[in-house]
Design a protein around this motif. Sequence first.
Motif, short mmCIF file in Angstrom:
data_model
loop_
_atom_site.label_atom_id
_atom_site.label_comp_id
_atom_site.label_asym_id
_atom_site.label_seq_id
_atom_site.Cartn_x
_atom_site.Cartn_y
_atom_site.Cartn_z
N ALA A 1 0.83 -1.21 0.00
CA ALA A 1 0.00 0.00 0.00
C ALA A 1 0.86 1.26 0.00
N VAL A 2 1.95 1.25 0.78
CA VAL A 2 2.86 2.40 0.83
C VAL A 2 3.55 2.56 -0.52
N ARG A 3 4.00 1.44 -1.09
CA ARG A 3 4.68 1.48 -2.40
C ARG A 3 3.75 1.97 -3.50
N MET A 4 2.47 1.64 -3.40
CA MET A 4 1.48 2.09 -4.39
C MET A 4 1.10 3.55 -4.20
N ASP A 5 1.61 4.16 -3.12
CA ASP A 5 1.36 5.58 -2.85
C ASP A 5 -0.14 5.85 -2.64
N LEU A 6 -0.78 4.95 -1.91
CA LEU A 6 -2.21 5.09 -1.64
C LEU A 6 -2.45 6.03 -0.46
N SER B 1 7.19 0.95 10.76
CA SER B 1 8.27 0.14 10.18
C SER B 1 8.07 -0.11 8.70
N PHE B 2 6.83 0.02 8.21
CA PHE B 2 6.54 -0.15 6.78
C PHE B 2 6.49 1.18 6.04
N GLY B 3 6.67 2.27 6.76
CA GLY B 3 6.58 3.59 6.13
C GLY B 3 5.19 4.18 6.20
N ALA B 4 4.29 3.55 6.94
CA ALA B 4 2.95 4.10 7.17
C ALA B 4 2.99 4.97 8.43
N ILE B 5 1.88 5.58 8.77
CA ILE B 5 1.81 6.47 9.93
C ILE B 5 0.84 5.87 10.94
N GLY B 6 1.28 5.68 12.16
CA GLY B 6 0.47 5.04 13.18
C GLY B 6 -0.18 6.02 14.13
N HIS B 7 -1.37 5.65 14.62
CA HIS B 7 -2.12 6.49 15.58
C HIS B 7 -2.75 5.57 16.62
N ARG B 8 -2.81 6.04 17.86
CA ARG B 8 -3.45 5.27 18.91
C ARG B 8 -4.30 6.20 19.77
N PRO B 9 -5.54 6.47 19.40
CA PRO B 9 -6.41 7.34 20.21
C PRO B 9 -6.73 6.69 21.55
N THR B 10 -6.96 7.52 22.55
CA THR B 10 -7.25 7.00 23.89
C THR B 10 -8.64 7.40 24.39
N SER B 11 -9.44 7.95 23.50
CA SER B 11 -10.83 8.30 23.85
C SER B 11 -11.65 8.33 22.58
N GLY B 12 -12.98 8.34 22.76
CA GLY B 12 -13.85 8.41 21.60
C GLY B 12 -13.69 9.70 20.83
N SER B 13 -13.57 10.80 21.54
CA SER B 13 -13.42 12.09 20.86
C SER B 13 -12.09 12.19 20.13
N GLU B 14 -11.06 11.59 20.71
CA GLU B 14 -9.75 11.60 20.04
C GLU B 14 -9.79 10.73 18.79
N LYS C 1 -2.41 12.78 3.18
CA LYS C 1 -1.76 11.85 2.26
C LYS C 1 -1.18 10.68 3.03
N GLY C 2 -0.99 9.57 2.34
CA GLY C 2 -0.29 8.43 2.92
C GLY C 2 -1.20 7.37 3.52
N VAL C 3 -0.56 6.32 4.00
CA VAL C 3 -1.27 5.20 4.63
C VAL C 3 -1.26 5.43 6.14
N HIS C 4 -2.45 5.47 6.73
CA HIS C 4 -2.59 5.74 8.17
C HIS C 4 -3.22 4.52 8.85
#
Length: 549
Positions: free
Chosen positions: A449-454, A496-509, A521-524
């Motif tokens: 997915a990262v290589r495909m620039d999705l 590690s794959f070049g994507a961007i990681g997120h870890r929300p800790t609440s519903g609003s977040e 842009k990018g894979v999230h």
Amino acid sequence: MKTSDIIIKSLENEGVEYIFGLPGEENLDLLESIRKSDKIKLILTRHEQGAGFMAATYGRLTGKPGVCMSTLGPGATNLMTPTAYAQLGAMPMVVLTGQKPIKESKQGKFQIVDILEMMQPLTKFSKQITYGKNASAIIREAFRVSQEERPGAVHIEIPEDVCKEIVENPQYFNVNSAKIPSANTSSILEAKEMILSAKKPLLLIGAGANRKRASEALTNFVDQLGIPFFNTQMGKGIIDERNPLYLGTAALSSNDFLHEAIEAADLIINVGHDTIEKPPFVMNPDDKRKVIHINFFAAEVHEVYFPQLNVIGDIATSIHQLTKELKSNAKKWNLDFFLKVKDNVLCHLSKYKDDNRFPMLPQRLVEITRNILPKDGIVTLDNGIYKIWFARNYPAYAQNTLLLDNALATMGAGFPSAMMAKELHPHKKVISINGDGGFMMNSQELETAVRMDLDLVIIILNDNAYGMIEWKQEGEGFPKFGLEYKNPDFVKYAESFGAIGHRPTSGSEFEETLTKTLNLKGVHVIDLAVDYSLNHEILNVLLSENSKK
């Protein structure tokens, strides 16, 4: 011309845009022929399953066969699951597998598995190209069979030495699309009489109606005749579910609140459903309710499904003819009971949609997702308990905007499906929703997915367990056992794959994160803690109690 060049020219002749795959040494001539093509794009995946699921989704979304490729032996066996996925889900797909030389080989039986025989029960067509001059004819026939109703998977095995053969004056064949015949007049008139005789008719929409013309015809049918409708999981969005006559989705086969309407109906007009998709209701011999089966092909009689009338032909044409016949005999049905059922369904579905506890309830996830996505935004689902919540609670506004599998119902398909949806629709918002178990089955495709620039958002519902089976286990009265595991740090894993990681800790977040990432842009990858503690209480206990009333 080399046979491998003829094969690629034949695929170009069919309008093929992509080949998804993981080649091996037996495919090297074919790979070189793809390199020389200016019409076909190779998408290299990290596992054959990813290639197969992407090809099947291409077929599902375009109506044209997607093409995937593997080497022999283990590469080909890795395509078995996507092949079954396409076959059961009626997705046109062409599978190309390599093979050792068949005329002279010095490697004995090394890596030799009878792939033709293995593919036979999973496909509509499984053949080996044994002579270069026949390659173009076999490919034309494979594409014809794959697209013919009911669509599905076909398989072609290409031996290494045949690929190298030189063929003089190769022949290519015109791509002729056969028009599906219309239903005969007598069946249309019989259906008309059954509908006019009914007091409480219901329209059921299944996956087979997922064609543009059928969507338009069915919407007109409902609007003109005022007959309420429901759908199967794979029939979602064929009619905009904001329509006031939409009662709900049959995510379960029985006992759901919607089944009060299904049980009360004296006629079900079943359009595009067959029992390969998990049945939305069950017939029994003492049932006074009648069923009309409207499809491209006759109903396969089963102990849970034996309709009284088959209307066989092009679905859109059949519905158009029925609308015309019924409109001239306008009838008003009493919808009071059905609309009360609809209100009851909505009341129960809305109960936890605003509950902001964290970890997040799946009902709240559905509500946030629907509120954020535009009408044409696409959600793809892997297989898990959340699929039931999305099928029941998520109103789809257009066809192919909620992509799920309720035929093979395999894990590991949701993420590759989202990749294909985004590649085909780069300007649409696409969210891939996966359980942690299903995601890890093809998580290596993050690199693809990262290589495909999705630009893609992936939500991982993290409960450190196979939640669907835990729900079933609890429903059977068994103690929890054998279904829990430890997950990696999904944020670091994504990075590690070049994507961007997120870890929300609440519903609003989470809501803020989802809104933001859909416009970046990018894979999230969003690691979302999920709370499945109400699954048993609602889907087992409450529905069981409701069915006894």
